[in-house]
Scaffold this active site. Structure first.
Site, PDB file in Angstrom:
ATOM      1  N   TYR A 165       0.858  -1.194   0.000  1.00  0.00           N
ATOM      2  CA  TYR A 165       0.000   0.000   0.000  1.00  0.00           C
ATOM      3  C   TYR A 165       0.889   1.236   0.000  1.00  0.00           C
ATOM      4  O   TYR A 165       0.721   2.161   0.777  1.00  0.00           O
ATOM      5  CB  TYR A 165      -0.939  -0.028   1.212  1.00  0.00           C
ATOM      6  CG  TYR A 165      -2.129   0.895   1.079  1.00  0.00           C
ATOM      7  CD1 TYR A 165      -3.178   0.574   0.223  1.00  0.00           C
ATOM      8  CD2 TYR A 165      -2.192   2.088   1.799  1.00  0.00           C
ATOM      9  CE1 TYR A 165      -4.269   1.417   0.095  1.00  0.00           C
ATOM     10  CE2 TYR A 165      -3.290   2.942   1.676  1.00  0.00           C
ATOM     11  CZ  TYR A 165      -4.321   2.600   0.827  1.00  0.00           C
ATOM     12  OH  TYR A 165      -5.407   3.436   0.697  1.00  0.00           O
ATOM     13  N   GLN A 211       2.273   3.065  -5.534  1.00  0.00           N
ATOM     14  CA  GLN A 211       1.341   2.481  -6.508  1.00  0.00           C
ATOM     15  C   GLN A 211       0.188   1.756  -5.816  1.00  0.00           C
ATOM     16  O   GLN A 211      -0.956   1.818  -6.269  1.00  0.00           O
ATOM     17  CB  GLN A 211       2.081   1.499  -7.437  1.00  0.00           C
ATOM     18  CG  GLN A 211       3.020   2.173  -8.421  1.00  0.00           C
ATOM     19  CD  GLN A 211       2.307   3.025  -9.456  1.00  0.00           C
ATOM     20  OE1 GLN A 211       1.199   2.727  -9.897  1.00  0.00           O
ATOM     21  NE2 GLN A 211       2.942   4.120  -9.851  1.00  0.00           N
ATOM     22  N   SER A 246       2.144  -3.578   9.658  1.00  0.00           N
ATOM     23  CA  SER A 246       2.501  -2.566   8.663  1.00  0.00           C
ATOM     24  C   SER A 246       1.877  -1.224   9.026  1.00  0.00           C
ATOM     25  O   SER A 246       0.719  -1.145   9.426  1.00  0.00           O
ATOM     26  CB  SER A 246       1.994  -3.001   7.284  1.00  0.00           C
ATOM     27  OG  SER A 246       2.017  -1.892   6.406  1.00  0.00           O
ATOM     28  N   SER A 289       1.093   0.953   7.031  1.00  0.00           N
ATOM     29  CA  SER A 289       0.134   1.347   5.991  1.00  0.00           C
ATOM     30  C   SER A 289      -1.276   0.848   6.304  1.00  0.00           C
ATOM     31  O   SER A 289      -2.237   1.281   5.683  1.00  0.00           O
ATOM     32  CB  SER A 289       0.539   0.767   4.633  1.00  0.00           C
ATOM     33  OG  SER A 289       1.858   1.120   4.326  1.00  0.00           O
ATOM     34  N   HIS A 296       5.955  -3.336 -12.923  1.00  0.00           N
ATOM     35  CA  HIS A 296       7.307  -3.157 -13.464  1.00  0.00           C
ATOM     36  C   HIS A 296       7.864  -4.569 -13.682  1.00  0.00           C
ATOM     37  O   HIS A 296       7.606  -5.465 -12.883  1.00  0.00           O
ATOM     38  CB  HIS A 296       8.159  -2.357 -12.475  1.00  0.00           C
ATOM     39  CG  HIS A 296       9.601  -2.174 -12.886  1.00  0.00           C
ATOM     40  ND1 HIS A 296       9.979  -1.830 -14.164  1.00  0.00           N
ATOM     41  CD2 HIS A 296      10.745  -2.290 -12.166  1.00  0.00           C
ATOM     42  CE1 HIS A 296      11.302  -1.741 -14.212  1.00  0.00           C
ATOM     43  NE2 HIS A 296      11.789  -2.014 -13.019  1.00  0.00           N
ATOM     44  N   GLY A 337       2.668   7.016  -8.272  1.00  0.00           N
ATOM     45  CA  GLY A 337       1.394   6.543  -7.756  1.00  0.00           C
ATOM     46  C   GLY A 337       0.453   7.660  -7.335  1.00  0.00           C
ATOM     47  O   GLY A 337      -0.750   7.575  -7.556  1.00  0.00           O
ATOM     48  N   GLU A 384      15.585   5.966 -16.245  1.00  0.00           N
ATOM     49  CA  GLU A 384      15.858   6.520 -14.906  1.00  0.00           C
ATOM     50  C   GLU A 384      17.354   6.684 -14.663  1.00  0.00           C
ATOM     51  O   GLU A 384      17.768   7.605 -13.967  1.00  0.00           O
ATOM     52  CB  GLU A 384      15.165   5.714 -13.798  1.00  0.00           C
ATOM     53  CG  GLU A 384      15.649   4.304 -13.602  1.00  0.00           C
ATOM     54  CD  GLU A 384      14.604   3.390 -12.948  1.00  0.00           C
ATOM     55  OE1 GLU A 384      13.408   3.736 -12.937  1.00  0.00           O
ATOM     56  OE2 GLU A 384      14.986   2.316 -12.450  1.00  0.00           O
ATOM     57  N   SER A 394      14.232  32.873 -25.638  1.00  0.00           N
ATOM     58  CA  SER A 394      14.762  33.926 -26.515  1.00  0.00           C
ATOM     59  C   SER A 394      15.601  33.310 -27.632  1.00  0.00           C
ATOM     60  O   SER A 394      16.069  32.165 -27.519  1.00  0.00           O
ATOM     61  CB  SER A 394      15.634  34.884 -25.697  1.00  0.00           C
ATOM     62  OG  SER A 394      16.826  34.217 -25.307  1.00  0.00           O
TER      63      SER A 394
HETATM   64  P1  NAD Z   1       6.554   1.553  -2.301  1.00  0.00           P
HETATM   65  O1  NAD Z   1       7.886   1.377  -1.695  1.00  0.00           O
HETATM   66  O2  NAD Z   1       5.962   2.925  -2.376  1.00  0.00           O
HETATM   67  O3  NAD Z   1       5.485   0.675  -1.499  1.00  0.00           O
HETATM   68  C1  NAD Z   1       5.703  -0.674  -1.223  1.00  0.00           C
HETATM   69  C2  NAD Z   1       4.645  -1.204  -0.282  1.00  0.00           C
HETATM   70  O4  NAD Z   1       4.954  -2.563   0.038  1.00  0.00           O
HETATM   71  C3  NAD Z   1       4.540  -0.478   1.058  1.00  0.00           C
HETATM   72  O5  NAD Z   1       3.184  -0.430   1.422  1.00  0.00           O
HETATM   73  C4  NAD Z   1       5.281  -1.390   2.017  1.00  0.00           C
HETATM   74  O6  NAD Z   1       4.821  -1.274   3.316  1.00  0.00           O
HETATM   75  C5  NAD Z   1       4.955  -2.755   1.438  1.00  0.00           C
HETATM   76  N1  NAD Z   1       5.953  -3.773   1.749  1.00  0.00           N
HETATM   77  C6  NAD Z   1       7.303  -3.650   1.736  1.00  0.00           C
HETATM   78  N2  NAD Z   1       7.890  -4.811   2.029  1.00  0.00           N
HETATM   79  C7  NAD Z   1       6.884  -5.696   2.241  1.00  0.00           C
HETATM   80  C8  NAD Z   1       6.856  -7.064   2.594  1.00  0.00           C
HETATM   81  N3  NAD Z   1       7.986  -7.755   2.808  1.00  0.00           N
HETATM   82  N4  NAD Z   1       5.644  -7.665   2.729  1.00  0.00           N
HETATM   83  C9  NAD Z   1       4.498  -6.980   2.531  1.00  0.00           C
HETATM   84  N5  NAD Z   1       4.475  -5.671   2.202  1.00  0.00           N
HETATM   85  C10 NAD Z   1       5.650  -5.040   2.064  1.00  0.00           C
HETATM   86  O7  NAD Z   1       6.579   0.852  -3.742  1.00  0.00           O
HETATM   87  P2  NAD Z   1       6.111   1.454  -5.150  1.00  0.00           P
HETATM   88  O8  NAD Z   1       7.029   2.576  -5.524  1.00  0.00           O
HETATM   89  O9  NAD Z   1       4.653   1.679  -5.125  1.00  0.00           O
HETATM   90  O10 NAD Z   1       6.468   0.245  -6.124  1.00  0.00           O
HETATM   91  C11 NAD Z   1       5.606  -0.883  -6.260  1.00  0.00           C
HETATM   92  C12 NAD Z   1       5.786  -1.438  -7.673  1.00  0.00           C
HETATM   93  O11 NAD Z   1       5.323  -0.466  -8.610  1.00  0.00           O
HETATM   94  C13 NAD Z   1       7.235  -1.735  -8.065  1.00  0.00           C
HETATM   95  O12 NAD Z   1       7.246  -2.864  -8.909  1.00  0.00           O
HETATM   96  C14 NAD Z   1       7.640  -0.502  -8.842  1.00  0.00           C
HETATM   97  O13 NAD Z   1       8.693  -0.736  -9.771  1.00  0.00           O
HETATM   98  C15 NAD Z   1       6.347  -0.212  -9.568  1.00  0.00           C
HETATM   99  N6  NAD Z   1       6.188   1.170 -10.035  1.00  0.00           N
HETATM  100  C16 NAD Z   1       6.306   2.197  -9.157  1.00  0.00           C
HETATM  101  C17 NAD Z   1       6.094   3.493  -9.585  1.00  0.00           C
HETATM  102  C18 NAD Z   1       6.072   4.618  -8.598  1.00  0.00           C
HETATM  103  O14 NAD Z   1       5.492   5.638  -8.875  1.00  0.00           O
HETATM  104  N7  NAD Z   1       6.633   4.522  -7.411  1.00  0.00           N
HETATM  105  C19 NAD Z   1       5.786   3.757 -10.950  1.00  0.00           C
HETATM  106  C20 NAD Z   1       5.647   2.660 -11.834  1.00  0.00           C
HETATM  107  C21 NAD Z   1       5.849   1.374 -11.351  1.00  0.00           C
HETATM  108 MG    MG Z   2       9.946   4.291 -14.119  1.00  0.00          MG
END
Ligand code: NAD
Ligand code: MG
Length: 341
Positions: free
Chosen positions: A25, A28, A51, A53, A108, A134, A195, A252
């Site tokens: 949570y 994304q 958690s 979250s 991803h 997200g 990136e 400019s």
């Molecule tokens: P994040 O770090 O913001 O959130 C991760 C979530 O997972 C958190 O709620 C955390 O508490 C939970 N978590 C962490 N370890 C855990 C575990 N062992 N067990 C259960 N829950 C756990 O992550 P994110 O940036 O949202 O990325 C999630 C996916 O989305 C990734 O694959 C990332 O590459 C992809 N993605 C992210 C973005 C972005 O905007 N951040 C954009 C495109 C794709």
């Molecule tokens: Mg990216």
């Protein structure tokens, strides 16, 4: 020819016929879980016990359970955990509870592309990857719009993985903006390259090099900050809205002449050769291997580089200047609300 999908290309009923487990949570996770729910999809959020979250998800009206229980009761499992956590969570809490015909959904492709997760052949493996953070996936949905996204299928056990992924993309708002067909390999490799070489690595190194050049030559750090960092957004906004030619129309003629004649001297053949090497390290898996090992070792290099970055003088100068421009950080609370923990 690229294939793009919009609202009418998706069948919303496919995802309504499923039970969806959103795992994580964070950035994304909160956006997908809330958008799906508001689109009428049956969602539960899977989190670690304890958690931080959990409270946020429950306050948003979502049902929260453990990762294992969420997987057991669902047939679409969305991995929105940090990429570096996905393999161990998959091995211990997801794989044992998968059933034939389930769909594993990614945002991803890293863990599939680099073989960290190898799902059984009888499940669908798909991706809906928003091309934006997200908090924008959430905010644009709430405003009636959406964030453009990529869709891909790695494994099609049911024959309907692609249609299901499009239905999912529709429910998070992505088909309002456009959903582009791609592959796990293309998404992963271009995302890492972008990136590293352009969006994050390339841009921060360019800003820092420009700032340091001006400060070393005796100019005020405040002046260097405004010039090399603050104004970056104003120029990028013009490119975002109207392309490079549109940006050049707004600056400019002197700026445009300097751009056309000096830009290629900064980003010269040496930089392009380095970009090709960075891409090669991504494609042959050596970057992935390095990052996986760095995580296994407890992130020693990453932690040091991150701390060194925070100590750079540009951060203090910037903090002081931004404190006088509160409007600059006006969207910040939203970003922090959106990030999990
Ligand atoms: P994040 O770090 O913001 O959130 C991760 C979530 O997972 C958190 O709620 C955390 O508490 C939970 N978590 C962490 N370890 C855990 C575990 N062992 N067990 C259960 N829950 C756990 O992550 P994110 O940036 O949202 O990325 C999630 C996916 O989305 C990734 O694959 C990332 O590459 C992809 N993605 C992210 C973005 C972005 O905007 N951040 C954009 C495109 C794709
Ligand atoms: Mg990216």
């Amino acid at each position: 020819m690229a294939t793009l999908y919009y609202e009418n290309d998706a069948d919303p009923t496919l995802i309504h016929a499923r039970k969806v487990a959103v795992l994580g949570y964070g950035s994304q996770g909160h956006a997908h879980a809330r958008n799906l729910t508001e689109s009428g999809v049956d969602v539960r959020v899977g989190l670690r016990t304890g958690s931080s979250s959990r409270r946020k998800a429950e306050e948003a009206g979502l049902r929260v359970t453990t990762v294992a229980d969420a997987v057991k009761e669902s047939d679409v499992i969305v991995l929105l955990l940090p990429d570096t956590e996905q393999q161990s969570v998959y091995d211990t809490q997801i794989a044992p509870h998968l059933s034939a015909g389930d769909c594993l959904m990614f945002a991803h492709g890293f863990n599939i592309r680099f073989g960290q997760i190898v799902p059984p052949p009888d499940v669908d493996v798909a991706m809906v990857a928003p091309k934006g953070p997200g908090h924008l996936v959430r905010r644009t949905y709430a405003e009636g719009a959406g964030v453009p996204s990529l869709v891909a299928v790695h494994q099609d056990a049911t024959g309907s993985a692609h249609a299901l992924a499009l239905s999912y993309a529709h429910a998070i708002g992505a088909t309002r903006a456009g959903v582009l067909d791609t592959t796990f390999a293309e998404e992963t490799e271009t995302d890492l390259f972008g990136e590293q070489a352009v969006l994050c690595g390339g841009m921060t190194a360019l800003v820092m090099a420009g700032y340091e050049t001006l400060v070393e030559a005796g100019y005020q750090p405040e002046s260097a900050y405004f010039e090399c960092l603050h104004e970056m957004k104003l120029i990028v906004d013009l490119m975002y809205e109207q392309g490079i030619a549109g940006m050049r129309y707004s600056i400019s003629d002197t700026a445009e002449y300097g751009d056309l004649t000096r830009g290629p001297r900064v980003i010269d053949e040496h930089v392009r050769a380095e970009m090709r090497q960075i891409l090669s390290d991504i494609r042959d898996g050596s970057f992935a291997q390095e990052w996986i090992e760095e995580n296994r070792a407890g992130r020693p290099q990453f932690t040091k580089l991150r701390e060194d970055g925070k100590q750079h003088p540009i951060e203090q100068v910037g903090a002081d200047l931004r404190a006088m421009m509160p409007f600059v950080a006006a969207g910040r609370e939203r970003v922090e609300d959106a990030s999990g923990g």
